[in-house]
Design a protein around this motif. Structure first.
Motif, PDB file in Angstrom:
ATOM      1  N   ASN A 133       5.693 -13.202  33.996  1.00 56.67           N
ATOM      2  CA  ASN A 133       4.894 -13.977  33.048  1.00 56.67           C
ATOM      3  C   ASN A 133       4.324 -13.094  31.941  1.00 56.67           C
ATOM      4  O   ASN A 133       4.200 -13.520  30.790  1.00 56.67           O
ATOM      5  CB  ASN A 133       3.768 -14.706  33.780  1.00 56.67           C
ATOM      6  N   ASN A 178       4.964 -13.652  27.727  1.00 63.81           N
ATOM      7  CA  ASN A 178       3.973 -13.632  26.654  1.00 63.81           C
ATOM      8  C   ASN A 178       4.246 -12.513  25.648  1.00 63.81           C
ATOM      9  O   ASN A 178       4.092 -12.697  24.439  1.00 63.81           O
ATOM     10  CB  ASN A 178       2.574 -13.479  27.244  1.00 63.81           C
ATOM     11  N   PHE A 193      -2.039 -12.394  35.859  1.00 59.84           N
ATOM     12  CA  PHE A 193      -1.120 -13.460  36.256  1.00 59.84           C
ATOM     13  C   PHE A 193      -0.941 -13.477  37.769  1.00 59.84           C
ATOM     14  O   PHE A 193      -0.862 -14.537  38.393  1.00 59.84           O
ATOM     15  CB  PHE A 193       0.241 -13.277  35.580  1.00 59.84           C
ATOM     16  N   TRP A 220       4.653 -23.475  26.849  1.00 54.74           N
ATOM     17  CA  TRP A 220       4.009 -22.178  27.074  1.00 54.74           C
ATOM     18  C   TRP A 220       4.351 -21.206  25.943  1.00 54.74           C
ATOM     19  O   TRP A 220       3.437 -20.684  25.273  1.00 54.74           O
ATOM     20  CB  TRP A 220       4.403 -21.651  28.447  1.00 54.74           C
ATOM     21  N   SER A 235      -2.711 -25.031  32.283  1.00 50.81           N
ATOM     22  CA  SER A 235      -2.142 -23.700  32.495  1.00 50.81           C
ATOM     23  C   SER A 235      -1.217 -23.296  31.355  1.00 50.81           C
ATOM     24  O   SER A 235      -1.221 -22.138  30.925  1.00 50.81           O
ATOM     25  CB  SER A 235      -1.360 -23.665  33.815  1.00 50.81           C
ATOM     26  N   ASN A 240      -2.197 -19.967  29.498  1.00 45.94           N
ATOM     27  CA  ASN A 240      -1.252 -18.857  29.615  1.00 45.94           C
ATOM     28  C   ASN A 240      -0.723 -18.433  28.255  1.00 45.94           C
ATOM     29  O   ASN A 240      -0.619 -17.248  27.941  1.00 45.94           O
ATOM     30  CB  ASN A 240      -0.086 -19.256  30.520  1.00 45.94           C
ATOM     31  N   ASN A 286      -3.126 -16.412  26.265  1.00 52.64           N
ATOM     32  CA  ASN A 286      -3.605 -15.195  26.938  1.00 52.64           C
ATOM     33  C   ASN A 286      -4.998 -15.342  27.535  1.00 52.64           C
ATOM     34  O   ASN A 286      -5.743 -14.356  27.637  1.00 52.64           O
ATOM     35  CB  ASN A 286      -3.572 -13.988  25.982  1.00 52.64           C
ATOM     36  N   LEU A 311      -6.350 -15.409  30.589  1.00 52.55           N
ATOM     37  CA  LEU A 311      -5.877 -15.134  31.942  1.00 52.55           C
ATOM     38  C   LEU A 311      -6.985 -14.774  32.921  1.00 52.55           C
ATOM     39  O   LEU A 311      -6.839 -14.985  34.125  1.00 52.55           O
ATOM     40  CB  LEU A 311      -4.860 -13.980  31.898  1.00 52.55           C
TER      41      LEU A 311
END
Length: 472
Positions: free
Chosen positions: A96, A100, A270, A322, A399, A403, A406, A408
């Motif tokens: 994950n 990103n 994550f 996402w 989520s 996510n 960022n 998190l």
């Protein structure tokens, strides 16, 4: 409810379809916005195809394997699969984190950063996979697999260890190879990954039919089904890094320690949230097997297969967003982030309410006809799974936004305690309510996580409403 569904889903999907008619304009804010929707829509279309194939193959394979294996051995397969699925966070969140990082670097068209990041992530995941295989190999002969999975029959006791080994090694192979899917998602090209997964699902189903026709034991059955997706994942990896983007081919000389530290830092956040999410979704099966025995698992597992149709639909709609959120956040386009989140939250809630209501109204007719009356869930189990689907739709929509932007730390803080709390409630309720009590405990955990995420998003958006607020 039907009017709500039409009011939210149809305009949103219609808006996504409309952007396909024009060419993207990535140099303008409007062009970037349209391109995000275009790629998300393409991914959703292929995801819908994948989910449709999954539904069809599940509809055929569940009764087929249940009657072939019997109640306990089928329950053993579900239990071991859930245990291995929980290892999805075994990549320590690096997958994950890579997604990103690729999305952010892609938004800046920074090829050097992309090359360093992909190579570094690949070799980190390769090292994790190698260590995992080494540890599993050492531990295998020292574990009493039959006791671990509470197996009773001679066949289940003999097959527990080999079945677990097959699933574990397929999981380990998928760790470094899975970088290709994260790269494709980061580039908002999840549709390419979905096409390969569609092929994998078809091959896996064909392998299942062949294995059953050959009267294979459970380990060989699982090997036939689990190896097919790994083979197609390998083909996707080669196609992406050998032909589509050869400049991204992982190379040891591009391994970068500072990039590794950055990925591991982000990945650790994550990881914490993934552990909590995995416990909420997969631990009920393990707890049922441990407390009540594998023979009790199908009561929960088969009903979960039905309600998963609702979860799959929301996943199809929301997963492509996402990387789109990550791109918008990198471009400081918070109006797009806010607008898209509100739309998707309303749409996913409408879908989950309708789907859960249909499940609860029809499960007494569907499950005996589809599989067997032996696995009929109690009212408490069915009601808990229906509520779980609604809360899960909120959590999933939140989520994707958190996510991509960022955000998190919060998820890393509250997801694991919520899962532990749900496990404690489930353990207490299991003594009186059995499978239904365990399902209810983890549904409560899902509700708490969804509530915390909504609060976090509200605070996040409020911060951007203040004057002179920094967007990073």
């Amino acid at each position: 409810m039907a009017r709500t569904l039409l009011a939210e889903v149809v305009p949103f999907i219609g808006g996504l379809r409309s952007v396909l008619a024009g060419s993207p304009g990535p140099l303008t804010d409007d062009g970037r916005s349209r391109e995000r929707y275009r790629r998300a829509f393409l991914t959703s279309i292929t995801s819908a195809t994948l989910k449709g194939i999954t539904v069809i193959t599940t509809a055929v394979s569940v009764p087929l394997t249940f009657h072939y294996l019997g109640r306990e051995r089928y329950g053993l397969w579900i239990t071991i699969s859930s245990a291995v699925t929980m290892l999805a966070f075994g990549d320590l969140g690096l997958g994950n984190g890579l997604l990103n990082a690729v999305a952010a670097a892609s938004a800046r068209d920074d090829r050097q950063t992309l090359r360093r990041t992909v190579s570094t992530a690949f070799f980190l995941l390769l090292a994790i996979a190698a260590l995992a295989v080494f540890a599993f190999t050492l531990a295998y002969s020292h574990l009493d697999w039959a006791t671990l999975f509470n197996s009773k029959s001679a066949a289940a006791m003999a097959e527990a260890g080999p079945t677990c080994a097959v699933l574990f090694f397929c999981f380990a192979l998928s760790l470094p190879l899975g970088t290709v899917q994260r790269v494709q998602l980061g580039f908002q090209e999840g549709f390419r990954s979905n096409i390969w997964q569609i092929a994998g699902s078809i091959v896996a189903f064909a392998a299942l039919i062949v294995a059953i026709s050959l009267r294979s034991g459970l380990p060989w059955l699982v090997a036939a089904v689990s190896s097919a997706p790994v083979l197609l994942l390998t083909a996707n990896w080669v196609a992406q890094f050998r032909w589509a983007r050869p400049w991204l081919m992982p190379s040891w000389r591009l391994f970068d320690p500072p990039t590794a530290r950055s990925l591991m830092h982000r990945g650790s956040l994550f990881f914490c949230s993934q552990v909590g999410a995995a416990l909420v979704t997969q631990a009920p099966t393990l707890m049922i097997a441990h407390i009540l025995g594998p023979a009790s698992v199908p009561e929960y597992g088969v009903a979960l297969k039905v309600i998963t149709l609702v979860l799959l639909l929301n996943s199809m709609l929301l997963s492509p967003l996402w990387p789109a959120y990550a791109d918008a956040y990198a471009a400081s386009d918070m109006s797009w982030v806010r607008r898209t989140f509100v739309r998707t939250l309303r749409s996913s809630l409408a879908v989950s309410f309708v789907g859960s209501a249909l499940f609860f109204a029809t499960y007494r007719q569907i499950i005996p006809t589809w599989v067997s009356s032996e696995v009929m869930p109690t009212v408490l189990t069915a009601a808990s799974l229906s509520a779980f689907a609604v809360f899960n739709s909120v959590r999933y929509a939140a989520s994707m936004c958190l996510n991509g932007c960022n955000r998190l730390v919060g998820q890393a803080v509250y997801q694991l305690p919520a899962a532990i709390g749900g496990a404690l409630i489930a353990n207490a309720l299991s003594r009186k309510h059995g499978v239904g009590g365990i399902a209810l405990g983890f549904t409560a955990a899902e509700f708490l996580v969804a509530l915390c995420q909504l609060v976090e998003i509200r605070l996040f958006f409020t911060a951007f409403d203040k004057p002179n607020t920094q967007t990073k």
